[in-house]
Design an enzyme around this catalytic site. Structure first.
Site, PDB file in Angstrom:
ATOM      1  N   HIS A  81      18.163  38.231  43.403  1.00  0.00           N
ATOM      2  CA  HIS A  81      18.056  38.432  44.853  1.00  0.00           C
ATOM      3  C   HIS A  81      17.282  39.708  45.185  1.00  0.00           C
ATOM      4  O   HIS A  81      17.328  40.692  44.455  1.00  0.00           O
ATOM      5  CB  HIS A  81      19.423  38.412  45.531  1.00  0.00           C
ATOM      6  CG  HIS A  81      20.369  39.506  45.145  1.00  0.00           C
ATOM      7  ND1 HIS A  81      20.390  40.737  45.762  1.00  0.00           N
ATOM      8  CD2 HIS A  81      21.361  39.552  44.221  1.00  0.00           C
ATOM      9  CE1 HIS A  81      21.350  41.486  45.242  1.00  0.00           C
ATOM     10  NE2 HIS A  81      21.946  40.796  44.286  1.00  0.00           N
ATOM     11  N   ASP A  83      17.445  41.508  48.222  1.00  0.00           N
ATOM     12  CA  ASP A  83      18.033  42.506  49.103  1.00  0.00           C
ATOM     13  C   ASP A  83      18.939  43.470  48.342  1.00  0.00           C
ATOM     14  O   ASP A  83      19.378  43.189  47.227  1.00  0.00           O
ATOM     15  CB  ASP A  83      18.833  41.829  50.219  1.00  0.00           C
ATOM     16  CG  ASP A  83      20.050  41.055  49.702  1.00  0.00           C
ATOM     17  OD1 ASP A  83      19.907  40.356  48.683  1.00  0.00           O
ATOM     18  OD2 ASP A  83      21.126  41.144  50.317  1.00  0.00           O
ATOM     19  N   ASP A 143      20.880  46.364  41.530  1.00  0.00           N
ATOM     20  CA  ASP A 143      21.463  45.138  42.058  1.00  0.00           C
ATOM     21  C   ASP A 143      20.617  44.700  43.249  1.00  0.00           C
ATOM     22  O   ASP A 143      20.840  45.147  44.363  1.00  0.00           O
ATOM     23  CB  ASP A 143      22.914  45.424  42.479  1.00  0.00           C
ATOM     24  CG  ASP A 143      23.622  44.236  43.078  1.00  0.00           C
ATOM     25  OD1 ASP A 143      23.155  43.107  42.910  1.00  0.00           O
ATOM     26  OD2 ASP A 143      24.667  44.451  43.732  1.00  0.00           O
ATOM     27  N   GLU A 177      21.579  38.034  49.696  1.00  0.00           N
ATOM     28  CA  GLU A 177      22.729  37.736  48.839  1.00  0.00           C
ATOM     29  C   GLU A 177      23.874  38.700  49.097  1.00  0.00           C
ATOM     30  O   GLU A 177      25.056  38.313  49.054  1.00  0.00           O
ATOM     31  CB  GLU A 177      22.300  37.813  47.366  1.00  0.00           C
ATOM     32  CG  GLU A 177      23.347  37.309  46.370  1.00  0.00           C
ATOM     33  CD  GLU A 177      24.283  38.402  45.846  1.00  0.00           C
ATOM     34  OE1 GLU A 177      25.211  38.057  45.087  1.00  0.00           O
ATOM     35  OE2 GLU A 177      24.108  39.577  46.209  1.00  0.00           O
ATOM     36  N   GLU A 178      23.549  39.948  49.381  1.00  0.00           N
ATOM     37  CA  GLU A 178      24.579  40.973  49.532  1.00  0.00           C
ATOM     38  C   GLU A 178      25.473  40.755  50.743  1.00  0.00           C
ATOM     39  O   GLU A 178      26.572  41.305  50.819  1.00  0.00           O
ATOM     40  CB  GLU A 178      23.935  42.361  49.618  1.00  0.00           C
ATOM     41  CG  GLU A 178      23.227  42.814  48.356  1.00  0.00           C
ATOM     42  CD  GLU A 178      24.180  43.102  47.198  1.00  0.00           C
ATOM     43  OE1 GLU A 178      25.400  42.905  47.375  1.00  0.00           O
ATOM     44  OE2 GLU A 178      23.714  43.510  46.135  1.00  0.00           O
ATOM     45  N   ASP A 200      22.131  38.819  37.470  1.00  0.00           N
ATOM     46  CA  ASP A 200      22.727  39.654  38.512  1.00  0.00           C
ATOM     47  C   ASP A 200      24.023  40.301  38.043  1.00  0.00           C
ATOM     48  O   ASP A 200      24.883  40.635  38.859  1.00  0.00           O
ATOM     49  CB  ASP A 200      22.978  38.784  39.766  1.00  0.00           C
ATOM     50  CG  ASP A 200      23.313  39.585  41.000  1.00  0.00           C
ATOM     51  OD1 ASP A 200      23.027  40.804  41.015  1.00  0.00           O
ATOM     52  OD2 ASP A 200      23.870  39.011  41.951  1.00  0.00           O
ATOM     53  N   HIS A 382      26.134  49.230  44.603  1.00  0.00           N
ATOM     54  CA  HIS A 382      26.388  49.571  46.014  1.00  0.00           C
ATOM     55  C   HIS A 382      26.753  51.045  46.208  1.00  0.00           C
ATOM     56  O   HIS A 382      27.340  51.408  47.225  1.00  0.00           O
ATOM     57  CB  HIS A 382      27.518  48.704  46.607  1.00  0.00           C
ATOM     58  CG  HIS A 382      27.307  47.240  46.474  1.00  0.00           C
ATOM     59  ND1 HIS A 382      28.202  46.306  46.965  1.00  0.00           N
ATOM     60  CD2 HIS A 382      26.302  46.514  45.914  1.00  0.00           C
ATOM     61  CE1 HIS A 382      27.770  45.083  46.707  1.00  0.00           C
ATOM     62  NE2 HIS A 382      26.612  45.190  46.063  1.00  0.00           N
TER      63      HIS A 382
END
Length: 413
Positions: A81, A83, A143, A177-178, A200, A382
């Protein structure tokens, strides 16, 4: 086999591009920067010689590398992904390479952030490796830009080495995705893979075929707004209603108090004024009965809040997000078996564990494309403490290529 320098160069370029998603946006993708990044990936794929490349109107990148064998092989996909999480800033990312890490603390230049082996035991396994962090002001974006860099590097290898045998390879890069919307408009037919793998995951060896069942609660608290100078017996403050709701949530079923296979609910958004306040809570469990129990608990809390605020109103709606992919993957053991053979061939010890979260693959598995998740190298997702291991990223790229080759070899007549 892998061009390590090119892999790192790609990754460093990718993380510098802001692609933060926005949970409160009404557009798809949720932020325009994701489209701009997608365009760059399309240009890069075409420059590598990939012919069948498309960026659709929803912001998905699809590409196909044709089979170079003369026997039937199921089309296999690799997905990452674009984002990054809105939990921390993904703008002006300044990545730093700590070459030949020799143990001990890693001090980031800004923010007083220190990565310690005590807090990050994985560092003890990375002696001699190159570690990539930020300067401490943003998240890194491993990520999942590590996954994108790994897939692109594997694509480059396949395009440059026609002697490397593989079946038809499908590539997809997804937005949002997040914020749980990564496959909302994913075109399974256009993608064309029978099975796929998301790149991922975290540290070396992670191989995940089980994830949380996931729902979210959308709650609207409706109060009665009156001038505060004349409010006695009349005002019902929806902010206080929402605050009481959060306070009454069981502290033993929160992310910060649970681990391993324990489920939780977690408040992610709160906004409003005296007359109306909106709350969003995500609910996670590996077990459907526990998921239902957590949701029932929220309805019980609703009633307790209304006892305190009888003139107020509460609308509570449960929305399904995704389900445990293990239910479907167990019906297709070959998908995981090929990955395990790739790990064995590369001397990687598999670390089988359930994901305390989800990936695009969680939903794709229920959309007809069984998709387990493979390590990509990122740690502390994150967070401003996010980092990645170059050796692990290199191994992840080798896993992609080995899986592609094994699918061809396993299907050879």
């Amino acid at each position: 086999m892998i061009d390590r320098e090119r892999l790192v160069e790609r990754f460093l370029n990718y993380v510098k591009v802001k692609t933060t998603s926005d949970e409160e946006s009404n557009t798809f993708p949720s932020t325009p920067e994701q489209i701009e990044f997608a365009k760059k990936l399309v240009e890069e794929l075409k420059a590598l010689g990939v012919k069948d490349v498309e960026l659709d109107k929803a912001g998905y990148v699809y590409a196909t590398i044709p089979s170079n064998v003369d026997w039937d092989v199921p089309p296999i996909g690799f997905i990452a992904h674009m984002d990054t999480s809105p939990a921390e800033s993904g703008e002006n990312v300044n990545p730093i390479i700590h070459k030949n890490y020799q143990g001990g603390n890693i001090e980031l230049p800004n923010g007083g952030i220190v990565l310690t082996p005590e807090e990050n035991p994985i560092l003890n396994k990375l002696i001699g490796d190159d570690i990539i962090t930020t300067d401490g002001t943003t998240l890194l974006g491993a990520d999942d830009k590590a996954g994108i860099a790994e897939i692109m590097t594997a694509v480059e290898y396949m395009m440059k080495h026609p002697e490397f045998k593989h079946g038809e390879i499908k590539i997809a890069f997804t937005p949002d995705e997040e914020i749980g919307k990564g496959v909302d408009y994913f075109d399974v037919k256009k993608f064309g893979a029978k099975f796929a793998y998301t790149m991922d995951g975290g540290p070396l060896g992670e191989l995940e075929d089980e994830n949380f069942n996931a729902d979210k609660a959308e709650i609207i608290f409706k109060g009665i707004n009156v001038h505060p100078g004349y409010a006695k017996g009349k005002l019902v403050n929806s902010i206080r209603m929402a605050s009481l709701f959060v306070t009454l949530m069981n502290e033993n079923t929160l992310p910060e108090t649970t681990e391993k296979r324990e489920g939780y609910y977690h408040t992610t958004i709160i906004n409003g004024m005296e007359n109306e306040t909106r709350l969003q809570i995500i609910i996670r469990s590996f077990d459907m009965d526990e998921l239902k129990a957590l949701e029932d608990d929220l309805f019980k809390i609703k009633e307790k809040v209304l006892e305190k605020f009888p003139k107020g109103e509460i609308d509570l709606k449960i929305v399904e997000q995704y389900r445990n992919m293990k239910y479907i993957l167990d019906e297709h053991p070959e998908v995981l078996n090929i990955a395990l053979k790739a790990f064995e061939k590369l001397g990687i010890e598999p670390e089988r564990k359930p994901i305390r979260g989800g990936t695009d693959g969680s939903r794709l598995t229920f959309m007809g494309v069984p998709t387990p998740n493979i390590f990509a190298g990122g740690i502390n997702f994150h967070s401003k403490k996010e980092f990645t291991s170059v050796n692990t990223m290199e191994k992840a790229t080798e896993v992609i290529l080995t899986i592609a080759n094994l699918w061809a070899e396993e299907n050879k007549k």
